[in-house]
Design a protein around this motif. Structure first.
Motif, PDB file in Angstrom:
ATOM      1  N   GLU A   1      -9.492  -7.209   0.416  1.00 48.30           N
ATOM      2  CA  GLU A   1      -8.643  -7.520  -0.723  1.00 48.30           C
ATOM      3  C   GLU A   1      -7.478  -8.379  -0.224  1.00 48.30           C
ATOM      4  O   GLU A   1      -6.769  -7.989   0.712  1.00 48.30           O
TER       5      GLU A   1
ATOM      6  N   ILE B   1       2.170  -5.672   0.404  1.00 49.17           N
ATOM      7  CA  ILE B   1       1.172  -4.769  -0.179  1.00 49.17           C
ATOM      8  C   ILE B   1       1.835  -3.598  -0.896  1.00 49.17           C
ATOM      9  O   ILE B   1       2.636  -2.875  -0.312  1.00 49.17           O
TER      10      ILE B   1
ATOM     11  N   LEU C   1      -8.012  -1.581  -3.922  1.00 50.15           N
ATOM     12  CA  LEU C   1      -8.988  -1.618  -2.829  1.00 50.15           C
ATOM     13  C   LEU C   1      -9.787  -0.318  -2.781  1.00 50.15           C
ATOM     14  O   LEU C   1     -11.013  -0.334  -2.619  1.00 50.15           O
TER      15      LEU C   1
ATOM     16  N   ILE D   1      -7.133  -4.642   3.676  1.00 51.10           N
ATOM     17  CA  ILE D   1      -6.227  -5.338   2.777  1.00 51.10           C
ATOM     18  C   ILE D   1      -5.447  -6.356   3.608  1.00 51.10           C
ATOM     19  O   ILE D   1      -4.935  -6.037   4.683  1.00 51.10           O
TER      20      ILE D   1
END
Lengths: 252, 252
Positions: free
Chosen positions: B180, B186, B194, B212
């Motif tokens: 992702e 984040i 995710l 991620i």
DNA sequence: ATCTGGATTTCGATG
DNA sequence: CATCGAAGTCCAGAT
């Protein structure tokens, strides 16, 4: 009636526009420029916009907007708090806007200026907005039986390790209930959000339910809710306005 | 140089403004009005805005914007595709904008009009925007070793039951990898997203990893990633622009 | 300053 | 038309 002073140049000469804009910036006026320009942006991202006609808006709070003839969104902009400058370079008007943190810079180079207006806007009114998610919460705190018979609210905006729960309550069998409110159709990400809150509390409460409240739910979201053992309760945001007939919920 | 015709009224009389606006609407011009007004909105939500000075912008695609002296966002608006009307009522200029599906109506009642400009804007240029999430994907398809040594991309924008995976690939030990991408720090919701993709594929692939990718990660998000057995890979979006030095990734 | 989530989000892509 | 997710999202509120 029109006592307000509007500074307006229909066919601006560059030497004068420079002066007018500088003065208007000092006086905290809203400035509007119609012109043909090229725009460069460098900051959180970077962009280039070739020659075309646009409307530029400079606000006294440091906002800058570049609007084209289409779309609700400005094609380029600077957020509030930016500093605007202007100069004449190579016989062309140049408007620059900068801000720090994050560092961002917008440069507008005019190849032609069609019109400039500037004006001191006086506006003390605040928008009264109805049918927000907050209003849904207000209604459910006042009339918790809309959720279901015997439901009661324990806390609004309950903080957990993994975010804020809209409503936290208890049902008539003593189960704790997490409620996530949405004013729009329920999406996958809304379900993921509720699941995250649910997971963060499932170790703390043995009897825990998770409800998502909104006007409707997509098919995939409904499936995902079922998989996780979460529930959907139908409630339209317009029902949350004062004076709305709530009899359809009364058999709960 | 200034061959463009700008219609401009500095101290508009209401009888004339009415006519001018109607004509400009017919001719698909961009119209800008500085004025003192009251605004009512009814549609997806509802709102009331009391008397104050604002700038109203009417676009030929059916967009309407109401800007105050502050903020990047308009205080009221209608999206593209709306229909604008105008009339004089009780000696006051009234601008109305409506759209269907969803049904929405905006009514602006002017108590004073300071300035009106209207102009045909010609603009064929499209914005070139860099450093988007898409560009991060482009870079990683081309240079998958940035993720880690031996990583390879199988599919871009892979569809699952529960949404679209940015990148789907395989590591050097044969594990399938869900990636992702985020251009910003984040957040919890990014991790939830995710996790949702991961859950939707974990039954299909026995050896599955979830990564991620972004410039940084918050503490809570890092904890949540660890809990779920997911991983974070640092990559700044500015590294995705052409000509950037990528040596810091080369030992992967 | 960062984090968190709503928004009349808007917008584009896709089915 | 609905769904889905990005966005230079913006924005307010809380820490």
């Amino acid at each position: 009636m029109n006592m307000k002073k509007v500074v307006n140049i229909e066919n601006p000469l560059n030497e004068k526009t420079d002066e007018l804009i500088k003065k208007s910036l000092r006086k905290n006026r809203v400035i509007e420029i119609f012109g043909k320009c090229v725009i460069e942006y460098e900051g959180r991202a970077s962009s280039h916009l070739g020659l075309g006609d646009r409307l530029i808006l400079l606000k006294p709070d440091g906002t800058l907007l570049v609007h084209t003839k289409n779309q609700r969104e400005p094609v380029n902009w600077q957020p509030p708090g930016s500093r605007h400058y202007c100069k004449t370079k190579d016989q062309k008007l140049v408007v620059i806007s900068k801000r720090k943190s994050p560092e961002e810079k917008l440069v507008i180079e005019f190849f032609d200026v069609f019109s400039i207006s500037s004006l001191d806007l006086v506006d003390e009114e605040e928008l009264e907005l109805n049918r927000s998610e907050e209003e849904m919460g207000d209604l459910l705190v006042e009339k918790p039986w809309i959720i279901e018979k015997g439901f009661s609210v324990i806390k609004r905006e309950k903080e957990t390790e993994l975010g804020y729960i809209d409503l936290f309550g208890e049902d008539d069998r003593g189960n704790k209930v997490i409620i996530e409110l949405k004013r729009k159709r329920i999406s996958l990400s809304a379900v993921s959000q509720l699941k995250r809150y649910y997971d963060s509390l499932k170790n703390k409460y043995t009897n825990l339910r998770g409800l998502i409240v909104g006007p409707s739910v997509s098919e995939k979201s409904k499936n995902l809710l079922n998989e996780h053992g979460l529930e959907f309760v139908k409630l339209k945001p317009e029902a949350c306005e004062l004076g709305t007939d709530l009899t359809e919920y009364i058999d709960n």
